[in-house]
Scaffold this active site. Structure first.
Site, PDB file in Angstrom:
ATOM      1  N   SER A 180      17.957  14.179   2.200  1.00  0.00           N
ATOM      2  CA  SER A 180      17.506  14.290   0.808  1.00  0.00           C
ATOM      3  C   SER A 180      18.463  15.045  -0.112  1.00  0.00           C
ATOM      4  O   SER A 180      19.124  16.004   0.282  1.00  0.00           O
ATOM      5  CB  SER A 180      16.161  15.000   0.809  1.00  0.00           C
ATOM      6  OG  SER A 180      15.781  15.331  -0.503  1.00  0.00           O
TER       7      SER A 180
ATOM      8  N   ARG B 285      19.166   5.306 -10.634  1.00  0.00           N
ATOM      9  CA  ARG B 285      17.946   6.110 -10.671  1.00  0.00           C
ATOM     10  C   ARG B 285      18.257   7.575 -10.397  1.00  0.00           C
ATOM     11  O   ARG B 285      19.058   7.884  -9.516  1.00  0.00           O
ATOM     12  CB  ARG B 285      16.943   5.604  -9.627  1.00  0.00           C
ATOM     13  CG  ARG B 285      15.692   6.451  -9.542  1.00  0.00           C
ATOM     14  CD  ARG B 285      14.661   5.858  -8.618  1.00  0.00           C
ATOM     15  NE  ARG B 285      15.041   5.874  -7.216  1.00  0.00           N
ATOM     16  CZ  ARG B 285      15.040   6.956  -6.438  1.00  0.00           C
ATOM     17  NH1 ARG B 285      14.716   8.136  -6.925  1.00  0.00           N
ATOM     18  NH2 ARG B 285      15.374   6.861  -5.165  1.00  0.00           N
TER      19      ARG B 285
ATOM     20  N   GLY C  40       0.969   0.741  -5.066  1.00  0.00           N
ATOM     21  CA  GLY C  40      -0.208  -0.063  -4.738  1.00  0.00           C
ATOM     22  C   GLY C  40      -1.455   0.783  -4.576  1.00  0.00           C
ATOM     23  O   GLY C  40      -2.542   0.405  -5.038  1.00  0.00           O
TER      24      GLY C  40
ATOM     25  N   GLY D 271       0.816  -1.217   0.000  1.00  0.00           N
ATOM     26  CA  GLY D 271       0.000   0.000   0.000  1.00  0.00           C
ATOM     27  C   GLY D 271       0.844   1.257   0.000  1.00  0.00           C
ATOM     28  O   GLY D 271       0.533   2.231   0.671  1.00  0.00           O
TER      29      GLY D 271
ATOM     30  N   ARG E 206      23.417  10.261  -8.441  1.00  0.00           N
ATOM     31  CA  ARG E 206      23.755   9.719  -7.127  1.00  0.00           C
ATOM     32  C   ARG E 206      24.938   8.770  -7.138  1.00  0.00           C
ATOM     33  O   ARG E 206      25.756   8.792  -6.220  1.00  0.00           O
ATOM     34  CB  ARG E 206      22.534   9.007  -6.559  1.00  0.00           C
ATOM     35  CG  ARG E 206      21.477  10.005  -6.179  1.00  0.00           C
ATOM     36  CD  ARG E 206      20.210   9.351  -5.694  1.00  0.00           C
ATOM     37  NE  ARG E 206      19.280  10.397  -5.280  1.00  0.00           N
ATOM     38  CZ  ARG E 206      18.022  10.163  -4.954  1.00  0.00           C
ATOM     39  NH1 ARG E 206      17.540   8.929  -4.992  1.00  0.00           N
ATOM     40  NH2 ARG E 206      17.241  11.159  -4.585  1.00  0.00           N
TER      41      ARG E 206
END
Lengths: 659, 283
Positions: free
Chosen positions: A251, A414, A15, A11, A298
């Protein structure tokens, strides 16, 4: 005939977006999650979500450039049609999230604010403070709750997915799950099962991932016969705060808002960092990559930080590896408005205010680019065919995978703020295809009662025998620690074949030992001990896949870095010599791509992953050297561009001759 | 390293945990000795206890059950009562907890929610309350319809803090008006029947600060406001905003420092207006 049902496992963003879209299309959903869906790991995403937008468009950005940045960032290991489709959808995804009430930061005039992220020169990233994942997840959670109140979704929170149910033809007919409180094992008949279970960070012991990110759901599909792609491509995020229980993410948006990474030029300079003069600081990312600066992708930032600490001995501290991430030059109100969430995390866990003092950070395991292999149907134009039932189906009929646990979109590395996009995009995009799939079914899962019963009995027996097992003296918690140590040592930033081979042996040994785990709790009520033990046992097939994939792949690509197979930097000092070296470099690059520009595909034989390779669809943009304007490598870029220009000219000439 | 009252460096410390084997079982205390490590939080303490599963007196015991998720205070999973104070256990650092006079950690489950086992409680009521106040934006469709309504920066800066609510339950634990509701499952009762009975029990009780605050969040969104009166109707009914006794504990314990009492005051005023409108037949 009863109505078709879909089971969704997980979830998080993927999802939930899939659930709400299926509900809108009139499909009933059973949603299985280890935790209340509002607490899914997507809450940890901080920085933002990417799309080409009105502002960037006016300075030359397009969806195509977003696509290009993504495949260049992924070192061309991404199948290109899914990436192209995602980039094309990105503005629409953000518009939808905006309509759902997500509290994105606003400009003075009330438009969505944007910031820059790694691996691009455009400000594509929409954000909600520094808790964008949380805000997006809540937006979707609210919509799913709305459908729940109408009876379209039944949530099974605190349930552990134990595996897909396959019939005698190995077609998926449902899912098996276990209630984490009552320990009841139940079969859930389903015509389609969608796994959106996130990444396997806990395979590394400590990572930036949440405690439920064990990878067990993906592993259970893998062990049931689903293929796993590009397992060895694990993203190590450059900036995290080390901790005893977890490595907490700091972040990329900190750099997106102007944060600078540096170390004192004098090793372990013990002065107060703010008193160290500019010329005694080494802003190594800015100096090595002047074009992208602190916002290189990254994998590159991580390797540079690792290099500066390990090889150059410039770690800020002597007994702990770390570098400074400095925000102290940015006005505090701006920091609070744009980065408040992450700065509070640093302050709470480190006891120091990063608004006043540079943060000390070091890389940490963060994301899996690899995951369950899934199919797609390509259009002539290079995107995906909308509503194709093939999109995101695994090699097991009726079993789908979306979000972080599939292997698409991110290739070998990514880009920041692309994961929230890929998760929501896949969830939304896959739904009409599933609807198509359901509408073509002649026999529904409700007619497979004996298959469901058999699967349930099998899992119940396995559970009971695990509880009853005696004589074993292995401690699952300690085995998990050992696994984490060997994975972190061998399969993160720098990879060496001798270490990987040794690690594989160790993991096989740990896997064997895990079969002798003794449980300290043999009860049948909220037994976290047995659930954890099962989760640990299911980590080994994935750990083996990561390590074996890394061992066999003798090259450097994105996050997979093997110094023994690195192309040496240009050495010559004269222009002519450098040019010659660059020609050789480019020859070698092309040769290497012929051999290694391939997805790693693993299948599990019960003991070991068996690995084959699959060609990557690079039909939209041909691969090119990934240099990001590295100082000293300009001539390689020049030689490559000349070759490319010559090739297009040759093609044009041939075409002209043919007509 | 931390030091004890005599300024001696300590190598281990005591953790007392209030345990309970299951719903309806009596609670009992167990004490554990945990080896001190730097940078520990309550989560890592519980991880060490799970790995050793042995009490301070050397008796084998089951691992203590607890809930956790993100470990960085954004998921809301790991709420418990630590040295008498409700909070997230991930951000409860051992060095701070043992600083001062306390030389032990005392961990207890939240008292306003039914205990599932040990420190794990059932907080389904929190999510039920979000359903009651229809805490969502009722969009027409998920097809692409362009951007949402424009929102000013000032409005975003009011809404964002409310939207950081992670449904952890601290505000309810601290609220004197929020009382525990525990529905015992009957033998052989089906999931659906039991859930229905549970929800009926929840729906007559105080909805709590977080749901009131969420109702205000959605009432201030242009599309969300389309069902503002429905939310106010709910908040003016049984268990609504009038139950609040203005103790203001909620805002004190909120780990995200959400201005809950401001939301409650806004809700109180809006409910009054809503009632007037109803009396005069305008709603």
């Amino acid at each position: 005939m009863s109505k078709p049902r879909v089971v969704i496992v997980g979830g998080g963003l993927a999802g939930l977006s899939c659930t709400m879209k299926l509900c809108e299309l009139g499909v009933d959903v059973d949603l299985i999650s280890l935790v209340p869906v509002k607490r899914s790991h997507s809450v940890c995403a901080q920085g933002g979500i990417n799309s080409c937008n009105d502002q960037t468009r006016q300075i030359g950005d397009t969806e195509w450039k977003h696509f290009d940045d993504t495949v260049y960032g992924g070192d061309f290991l991404n199948h290109q049609p899914p990436v192209k489709e995602m980039a094309d959808w990105a503005p629409k995804v953000i518009d939808l999230m905006d309509r759902l009430g997500v509290t994105f930061n606003r400009t003075q005039e009330g438009f969505l604010d944007r910031r820059r992220f790694g691996g691009t020169l455009y400000k594509r990233t929409a954000f909600a403070g520094a808790t964008t994942g949380q805000q997006l997840l809540y937006g979707l959670d609210e919509q799913v709750r709305r459908w729940e109140s109408q009876g379209k979704v039944t949530k099974y929170e605190h349930w552990d997915f134990l595996g897909p149910i396959l019939d005698e033809n190995r077609v998926c007919r449902g899912a098996i799950a276990q209630n984490l409180r009552t320990m009841e094992i139940r079969s859930f008949p389903a015509d389609v099962v969608v796994v959106g279970s996130g990444g396997p960070g806990l395979v590394y012991g400590r990572s930036t991932m949440s405690v439920m990110c064990t990878g067990s759901a993906a592993s259970r599909c893998f062990q049931a016969g689903a293929k796993y792609g590009n397992g060895e491509f694990i993203q190590v995020h450059p900036t995290a705060i080390p901790g005893a229980d977890k490595l907490r993410l700091m972040s990329e948006s900190a750099r997106g808002e102007g944060g600078r990474v540096w170390v004192p030029r004098k090793p372990q300079d013990s002065r107060d960092p703010k008193s160290i003069p500019e010329d005694e600081r080494y802003y190594f990312l800015e100096s090595r990559y002047p074009e992208y600066g602190n916002l290189v992708p990254r994998d590159i930032a991580t390797r540079e930080i690792f290099d500066i600490c390990v090889n150059e001995g410039l770690s800020v501290e002597a007994d702990r590896l770390c570098v400074y991430l400095d925000l102290t030059h940015i006005p505090k109100p701006e920091l609070d408005r744009k980065l408040g969430g992450i700065l509070d995390i640093y302050q709470k866990f480190q006891g120091v205010d990063p608004r006043d003092v540079p943060m000390k950070i070091f890389p940490a395991v963060h994301y899996s680019m690899g995951g369950l292999w899934t199919d797609y149907e390509r259009t002539q134009a290079g995107g995906l065919r909308v509503a194709s039932p093939r999109n995101h189906q695994t090699n097991i009929e009726n079993l789908y995978a979306i979000g972080e646990c599939d292997y698409h979109y991110h290739g070998a590395n990514r880009l920041g703020a692309n994961s929230l996009l890929s998760c929501i995009f896949t969830g939304l995009f896959v739904a009409p295809g599933i609807q198509q799939k359901l509408s073509g079914m002649t026999k529904l899962s409700s007619e497979y009662a004996t298959v469901h019963k058999a699967a349930q009995d099998e899992h119940q027996n396995r559970h009971d025998s695990l509880l009853k097992r005696d004589g074993g003296n292995e401690n699952p918690y300690l085995l998990h620690q050992e696994l984490g140590q060997v994975m972190t040592r061998s399969a993160t930033v720098v990879r060496r074949n001798d270490q990987l081979a040794e690690a594989y042996e160790t993991i096989c040994d740990l896997h064997e030992r895990s079969k002798n785990c003794s449980l300290s709790d043999t009860g049948n009520w909220t037994n976290q001990n047995v659930v954890f033990t099962k989760g640990v046992m299911d980590m080994f097939p994935l750990a083996k896949t990561i390590v074996k994939g890394a061992l066999q792949r003798d090259e450097c690509r994105g996050a997979h870095y093997k110094p023994d197979f690195q192309f040496p930097p240009l050495q010559a000092t004269t222009d002519q010599e450098r040019h010659r070296e660059a020609e050789l470099w480019c020859d070698r690059f092309e040769e290497n791509n012929k051999k290694w520009l391939k997805s790693t595909i693993a299948e599990f034989d019960g003991e070991h992953p068996q690995i084959t390779y699959e060609d990557v669809d690079v039909s939209i943009e041909p691969p090119r050297p990934r240099l990001y304007g590295l100082v000293g490598a300009e001539v390689i870029e020049q030689v490559w561009n000349d070759r490319r220009a010559k090739r297009s000219a040759d093609v044009a000439e041939n075409q002209a001759a043919a007509t | 390293m931390i030091k004890d009252a005599y300024d001696q460096t300590i190598s281990s410390f005591t953790v007392r945990i209030e345990r309970q084997d299951g719903p309806g079982s009596p609670s009992y205390w167990e004490t554990f000795d945990v080896t001190y490590e730097s940078d520990m939080n309550v989560i890592s303490v519980l991880q060490r206890i799970a790995a050793m599963s042995e009490t301070a007196t050397g008796e084998k015991t089951t691992p203590v059950a607890w809930s956790c998720g993100c470990l960085e205070e954004v998921c809301g999973s790991c709420t418990m009562v630590i040295n008498g104070k409700v909070r997230q256990s991930c951000s409860a650092l051992v060095d701070n907890l043992l600083d001062g006079t306390d030389q032990e950690l005392v961990l207890q489950p939240m008292s306003k929610f039914p205990v599932v086992r040990d420190l794990v409680v059932d907080r389904q009521r929190i999510f039920r309350s979000l359903q009651r106040v229809e805490a969502w934006v009722p969009v027409d469709t998920y097809y692409d319809m362009g951007p949402g309504p424009k929102v000013s920066r000032a409005q975003q800066e009011i809404n964002y803090p409310l939207s950081e609510c992670m449904s952890c339950g601290c505000c309810m634990e601290a609220c004197p008006q929020y009382t525990k509701v525990e529905v015992v499952r009957a033998d052989g009762e089906s999931d659906a029947d039991y859930d229905k009975r549970v929800n009926e029990a929840y729906d007559t009780q105080f909805i709590g600060p977080q749901a009131i605050s969420q109702a205000m969040l959605f009432n201030s969104h242009p599309t969300g406001a389309q069902i503002a009166e429905e939310r106010l109707e709910l908040l003016s009914g049984p268990g609504g905003v009038q139950v609040c006794g203005n103790a203001q504990n909620c805002v004190t314990v909120c780990p995200k420092e959400i201005p809950l009492t401001t939301s409650i005051a806004r809700a109180g005023r809006a409910v009054t207006v809503h009632k007037f409108k109803k009396w005069f037949g305008k709603s």
